[in-house]
Design a protein around this motif. Structure first.
Motif, PDB file in Angstrom:
ATOM      1  N   ALA A 152       0.844  -1.203   0.000  1.00  0.00           N
ATOM      2  CA  ALA A 152       0.000   0.000   0.000  1.00  0.00           C
ATOM      3  C   ALA A 152       0.878   1.251   0.000  1.00  0.00           C
ATOM      4  O   ALA A 152       0.595   2.216  -0.728  1.00  0.00           O
ATOM      5  N   ALA A 153       1.937   1.232   0.786  1.00  0.00           N
ATOM      6  CA  ALA A 153       2.853   2.380   0.819  1.00  0.00           C
ATOM      7  C   ALA A 153       3.497   2.603  -0.544  1.00  0.00           C
ATOM      8  O   ALA A 153       3.635   3.747  -0.993  1.00  0.00           O
ATOM      9  N   LEU A 154       3.869   1.525  -1.207  1.00  0.00           N
ATOM     10  CA  LEU A 154       4.452   1.643  -2.544  1.00  0.00           C
ATOM     11  C   LEU A 154       3.467   2.220  -3.554  1.00  0.00           C
ATOM     12  O   LEU A 154       3.875   2.826  -4.549  1.00  0.00           O
ATOM     13  N   GLN A 155       2.178   2.038  -3.282  1.00  0.00           N
ATOM     14  CA  GLN A 155       1.147   2.572  -4.172  1.00  0.00           C
ATOM     15  C   GLN A 155       0.719   3.980  -3.773  1.00  0.00           C
ATOM     16  O   GLN A 155      -0.217   4.527  -4.336  1.00  0.00           O
ATOM     17  N   GLY A 156       1.401   4.556  -2.777  1.00  0.00           N
ATOM     18  CA  GLY A 156       1.151   5.946  -2.416  1.00  0.00           C
ATOM     19  C   GLY A 156       0.361   6.174  -1.141  1.00  0.00           C
ATOM     20  O   GLY A 156       0.141   7.314  -0.754  1.00  0.00           O
ATOM     21  N   VAL A 157      -0.089   5.110  -0.491  1.00  0.00           N
ATOM     22  CA  VAL A 157      -0.787   5.280   0.781  1.00  0.00           C
ATOM     23  C   VAL A 157       0.230   5.795   1.794  1.00  0.00           C
ATOM     24  O   VAL A 157       1.364   5.313   1.843  1.00  0.00           O
ATOM     25  N   SER A 158      -0.173   6.778   2.593  1.00  0.00           N
ATOM     26  CA  SER A 158       0.776   7.340   3.558  1.00  0.00           C
ATOM     27  C   SER A 158       0.142   7.655   4.906  1.00  0.00           C
ATOM     28  O   SER A 158       0.782   8.252   5.760  1.00  0.00           O
ATOM     29  N   THR A 159      -1.108   7.236   5.105  1.00  0.00           N
ATOM     30  CA  THR A 159      -1.781   7.540   6.358  1.00  0.00           C
ATOM     31  C   THR A 159      -2.059   6.272   7.152  1.00  0.00           C
ATOM     32  O   THR A 159      -2.214   5.181   6.590  1.00  0.00           O
ATOM     33  N   TYR A 160      -2.155   6.444   8.450  1.00  0.00           N
ATOM     34  CA  TYR A 160      -2.497   5.342   9.348  1.00  0.00           C
ATOM     35  C   TYR A 160      -3.800   4.687   8.900  1.00  0.00           C
ATOM     36  O   TYR A 160      -3.864   3.466   8.747  1.00  0.00           O
ATOM     37  N   ASP A 161      -4.834   5.491   8.691  1.00  0.00           N
ATOM     38  CA  ASP A 161      -6.134   4.943   8.285  1.00  0.00           C
ATOM     39  C   ASP A 161      -6.043   4.208   6.955  1.00  0.00           C
ATOM     40  O   ASP A 161      -6.688   3.176   6.766  1.00  0.00           O
ATOM     41  N   GLY A 162      -5.259   4.723   6.047  1.00  0.00           N
ATOM     42  CA  GLY A 162      -5.081   4.061   4.762  1.00  0.00           C
ATOM     43  C   GLY A 162      -4.433   2.692   4.909  1.00  0.00           C
ATOM     44  O   GLY A 162      -4.827   1.733   4.248  1.00  0.00           O
ATOM     45  N   PHE A 163      -3.450   2.592   5.797  1.00  0.00           N
ATOM     46  CA  PHE A 163      -2.784   1.307   6.022  1.00  0.00           C
ATOM     47  C   PHE A 163      -3.716   0.311   6.700  1.00  0.00           C
ATOM     48  O   PHE A 163      -3.752  -0.866   6.338  1.00  0.00           O
ATOM     49  N   VAL A 164      -4.486   0.779   7.669  1.00  0.00           N
ATOM     50  CA  VAL A 164      -5.434  -0.110   8.349  1.00  0.00           C
ATOM     51  C   VAL A 164      -6.500  -0.593   7.364  1.00  0.00           C
ATOM     52  O   VAL A 164      -6.862  -1.773   7.362  1.00  0.00           O
ATOM     53  N   THR A 165      -6.967   0.280   6.518  1.00  0.00           N
ATOM     54  CA  THR A 165      -7.954  -0.100   5.508  1.00  0.00           C
ATOM     55  C   THR A 165      -7.371  -1.132   4.551  1.00  0.00           C
ATOM     56  O   THR A 165      -8.027  -2.129   4.222  1.00  0.00           O
ATOM     57  N   ALA A 166      -6.150  -0.915   4.108  1.00  0.00           N
ATOM     58  CA  ALA A 166      -5.501  -1.873   3.199  1.00  0.00           C
ATOM     59  C   ALA A 166      -5.356  -3.233   3.872  1.00  0.00           C
ATOM     60  O   ALA A 166      -5.624  -4.271   3.257  1.00  0.00           O
ATOM     61  N   ALA A 167      -4.961  -3.233   5.122  1.00  0.00           N
ATOM     62  CA  ALA A 167      -4.806  -4.491   5.852  1.00  0.00           C
ATOM     63  C   ALA A 167      -6.148  -5.196   6.001  1.00  0.00           C
ATOM     64  O   ALA A 167      -6.262  -6.402   5.768  1.00  0.00           O
ATOM     65  N   GLY A 168      -7.166  -4.458   6.362  1.00  0.00           N
ATOM     66  CA  GLY A 168      -8.497  -5.036   6.554  1.00  0.00           C
ATOM     67  C   GLY A 168      -9.062  -5.628   5.284  1.00  0.00           C
ATOM     68  O   GLY A 168      -9.757  -6.654   5.322  1.00  0.00           O
ATOM     69  N   SER A 169      -8.747  -5.016   4.159  1.00  0.00           N
ATOM     70  CA  SER A 169      -9.283  -5.526   2.895  1.00  0.00           C
ATOM     71  C   SER A 169      -8.688  -6.885   2.533  1.00  0.00           C
ATOM     72  O   SER A 169      -9.255  -7.608   1.722  1.00  0.00           O
ATOM     73  N   GLN A 170      -7.564  -7.234   3.129  1.00  0.00           N
ATOM     74  CA  GLN A 170      -6.896  -8.494   2.811  1.00  0.00           C
ATOM     75  C   GLN A 170      -7.038  -9.567   3.878  1.00  0.00           C
ATOM     76  O   GLN A 170      -6.747 -10.731   3.624  1.00  0.00           O
ATOM     77  N   LEU A 171      -7.499  -9.209   5.071  1.00  0.00           N
ATOM     78  CA  LEU A 171      -7.485 -10.151   6.182  1.00  0.00           C
ATOM     79  C   LEU A 171      -8.290 -11.419   5.901  1.00  0.00           C
ATOM     80  O   LEU A 171      -7.799 -12.519   6.113  1.00  0.00           O
ATOM     81  N   GLN A 172      -9.500 -11.314   5.429  1.00  0.00           N
ATOM     82  CA  GLN A 172     -10.345 -12.479   5.209  1.00  0.00           C
ATOM     83  C   GLN A 172      -9.693 -13.436   4.213  1.00  0.00           C
ATOM     84  O   GLN A 172      -9.665 -14.640   4.430  1.00  0.00           O
ATOM     85  N   THR A 173      -9.161 -12.889   3.138  1.00  0.00           N
ATOM     86  CA  THR A 173      -8.487 -13.715   2.140  1.00  0.00           C
ATOM     87  C   THR A 173      -7.285 -14.418   2.757  1.00  0.00           C
ATOM     88  O   THR A 173      -7.074 -15.611   2.554  1.00  0.00           O
ATOM     89  N   LEU A 174      -6.498 -13.663   3.499  1.00  0.00           N
ATOM     90  CA  LEU A 174      -5.299 -14.240   4.120  1.00  0.00           C
ATOM     91  C   LEU A 174      -5.654 -15.336   5.107  1.00  0.00           C
ATOM     92  O   LEU A 174      -4.997 -16.383   5.127  1.00  0.00           O
ATOM     93  N   MET A 175      -6.651 -15.122   5.916  1.00  0.00           N
ATOM     94  CA  MET A 175      -7.021 -16.123   6.909  1.00  0.00           C
ATOM     95  C   MET A 175      -7.484 -17.411   6.251  1.00  0.00           C
ATOM     96  O   MET A 175      -7.120 -18.498   6.679  1.00  0.00           O
ATOM     97  N   SER A 176      -8.262 -17.312   5.194  1.00  0.00           N
ATOM     98  CA  SER A 176      -8.740 -18.515   4.527  1.00  0.00           C
ATOM     99  C   SER A 176      -7.593 -19.242   3.820  1.00  0.00           C
ATOM    100  O   SER A 176      -7.578 -20.465   3.728  1.00  0.00           O
ATOM    101  N   TRP A 177      -6.617 -18.499   3.360  1.00  0.00           N
ATOM    102  CA  TRP A 177      -5.485 -19.088   2.656  1.00  0.00           C
ATOM    103  C   TRP A 177      -4.478 -19.702   3.619  1.00  0.00           C
ATOM    104  O   TRP A 177      -3.915 -20.761   3.357  1.00  0.00           O
ATOM    105  N   LEU A 178      -4.233 -19.042   4.754  1.00  0.00           N
ATOM    106  CA  LEU A 178      -3.177 -19.475   5.660  1.00  0.00           C
ATOM    107  C   LEU A 178      -3.643 -20.424   6.749  1.00  0.00           C
ATOM    108  O   LEU A 178      -2.840 -21.140   7.327  1.00  0.00           O
ATOM    109  N   LEU A 179      -4.920 -20.413   7.075  1.00  0.00           N
ATOM    110  CA  LEU A 179      -5.386 -21.256   8.187  1.00  0.00           C
ATOM    111  C   LEU A 179      -6.003 -22.547   7.687  1.00  0.00           C
ATOM    112  O   LEU A 179      -6.412 -22.728   6.628  1.00  0.00           O
TER     113      LEU A 179
END
Length: 70
Positions: free
Chosen positions: A43-70
């Motif tokens: 996300a930072a490489l794509q220009g995100v630079s705010t705390y909220d932006g990073f949390v949003t980026a992380a949240g958008s991937q969590l469900q996918t990651l959990m299903s893939w890794l667990l």
């Protein structure tokens, strides 16, 4: 390799730690944390630079990651 300024790294780290604090304990594995950290870096490489932006980026991937890794 891209480098981030120290202030941005601090923001990214805080977003990661706060986000992980809200992940259910059974899902808060080192693999999930590493994947979320990677998501925040991308996300930072794509220009995100705010705390909220990073949390949003992380949240958008969590469900996918959990299903893939667990």
């Amino acid at each position: 390799m891209h480098s981030f300024d120290p202030e941005l790294i601090t923001t990214m780290r805080q977003a990661l730690e706060d986000f992980m604090a809200d992940v259910p304990a059974e899902a808060a594995t080192p693999a999930i944390k590493a994947a979320i950290a990677e998501c925040i870096c991308k996300a930072a490489l794509q220009g995100v630079s705010t705390y909220d932006g990073f949390v949003t980026a992380a949240g958008s991937q969590l469900q996918t990651l959990m299903s893939w890794l667990l």
